[in-house]
Design a protein around this motif. Sequence first.
Motif, PDB file in Angstrom:
ATOM      1  N   GLY A 182      -2.714  -6.172  -5.944  1.00 21.68           N
ATOM      2  CA  GLY A 182      -1.760  -4.907  -5.875  1.00 21.68           C
ATOM      3  C   GLY A 182      -2.367  -4.358  -7.443  1.00 21.68           C
ATOM      4  O   GLY A 182      -2.409  -5.179  -8.298  1.00 21.68           O
ATOM      5  N   ARG A 210       9.995   1.802   0.944  1.00 24.60           N
ATOM      6  CA  ARG A 210       9.056   2.315   1.717  1.00 24.60           C
ATOM      7  C   ARG A 210       9.127   3.671   1.668  1.00 24.60           C
ATOM      8  O   ARG A 210       8.058   4.470   1.476  1.00 24.60           O
ATOM      9  N   SER A 262      -3.130   7.201  -5.095  1.00 22.67           N
ATOM     10  CA  SER A 262      -2.658   6.186  -4.580  1.00 22.67           C
ATOM     11  C   SER A 262      -2.728   4.958  -5.195  1.00 22.67           C
ATOM     12  O   SER A 262      -3.887   4.253  -5.250  1.00 22.67           O
ATOM     13  N   ALA A 267       7.702   4.911  -1.791  1.00 21.89           N
ATOM     14  CA  ALA A 267       6.162   4.843  -1.642  1.00 21.89           C
ATOM     15  C   ALA A 267       5.548   5.760  -0.900  1.00 21.89           C
ATOM     16  O   ALA A 267       4.593   6.220  -1.313  1.00 21.89           O
ATOM     17  N   LYS A 268       6.146   6.303   0.046  1.00 21.12           N
ATOM     18  CA  LYS A 268       5.562   7.200   1.173  1.00 21.12           C
ATOM     19  C   LYS A 268       5.907   8.424   0.346  1.00 21.12           C
ATOM     20  O   LYS A 268       4.833   9.303   0.190  1.00 21.12           O
ATOM     21  N   ARG A 270      -1.818   0.678  -4.563  1.00 14.70           N
ATOM     22  CA  ARG A 270      -1.694  -0.716  -4.127  1.00 14.70           C
ATOM     23  C   ARG A 270      -0.364  -1.287  -4.436  1.00 14.70           C
ATOM     24  O   ARG A 270      -0.653  -1.995  -5.497  1.00 14.70           O
ATOM     25  N   GLY A 310       2.936   8.608  -2.365  1.00 15.85           N
ATOM     26  CA  GLY A 310       1.575   8.456  -1.703  1.00 15.85           C
ATOM     27  C   GLY A 310       0.941   7.140  -2.029  1.00 15.85           C
ATOM     28  O   GLY A 310      -0.401   6.883  -2.220  1.00 15.85           O
ATOM     29  N   HIS A 311       1.834   6.274  -2.115  1.00 17.90           N
ATOM     30  CA  HIS A 311       1.448   4.595  -2.543  1.00 17.90           C
ATOM     31  C   HIS A 311       1.387   3.811  -1.082  1.00 17.90           C
ATOM     32  O   HIS A 311       2.378   4.297  -0.218  1.00 17.90           O
ATOM     33  N   LYS A 312       0.819   2.865  -1.397  1.00 17.99           N
ATOM     34  CA  LYS A 312       0.504   1.983  -0.191  1.00 17.99           C
ATOM     35  C   LYS A 312       1.035   0.610  -0.361  1.00 17.99           C
ATOM     36  O   LYS A 312       0.769  -0.057  -1.365  1.00 17.99           O
ATOM     37  N   ILE A 313       1.994   0.075   0.449  1.00 19.60           N
ATOM     38  CA  ILE A 313       2.504  -1.085   0.208  1.00 19.60           C
ATOM     39  C   ILE A 313       1.562  -2.005   0.846  1.00 19.60           C
ATOM     40  O   ILE A 313       1.178  -2.059   2.107  1.00 19.60           O
ATOM     41  N   VAL A 314       0.983  -3.227  -0.055  1.00 21.04           N
ATOM     42  CA  VAL A 314      -0.038  -3.924   0.695  1.00 21.04           C
ATOM     43  C   VAL A 314       0.411  -5.351   0.968  1.00 21.04           C
ATOM     44  O   VAL A 314       0.018  -6.300   1.515  1.00 21.04           O
TER      45      VAL A 314
END
Length: 144
Positions: free
Chosen positions: A79, A36, A8, A39-40, A10, A43-47
């Motif tokens: 990020g 979004r 994952s 990213a989902k 950021r 498996g990545h997170k939007i910071v």
Amino acid sequence: MTTTRTASLRLVMYLRVSTGGQLDGYGLDAQEADCRKWAKKHGHKIVAVRTDGAVTGKSTDDERAGLTEALALLADGTGDGLLAPNLDRLARELTIQEAALSVIWAYGSRAFTADHGEHLADDEDDPMRTFVRHVMGAAAQLER
């Protein structure tokens, strides 16, 4: 289409519309939803989300507060990479697009778009990678 499976990451999301009228077409909400979703799925997170509204794609980075802030978040380690809906939203002017990508890679960060996945840094052993990106960027510039 390049998709690299990694742990994952950021990601700092960058969105841009060039005109007020574009807000109703492929506007900021639609761009954010696409990013979004991508990213989902990976498996990545939007910071953080940074935007530039009614900013032409040929504007330089000093005319884009949102892009400047997004790049600063990569520089300070907030990020791991930048995510845009597509390279056209990053910039329509090829030289500006390439400059932004160079900055991202110089920070040791990664560049992603929801329509393509990861845009890998230039590699002298794979000149086709750079050529294709340049041709696509030139086509976007011409379309503008």
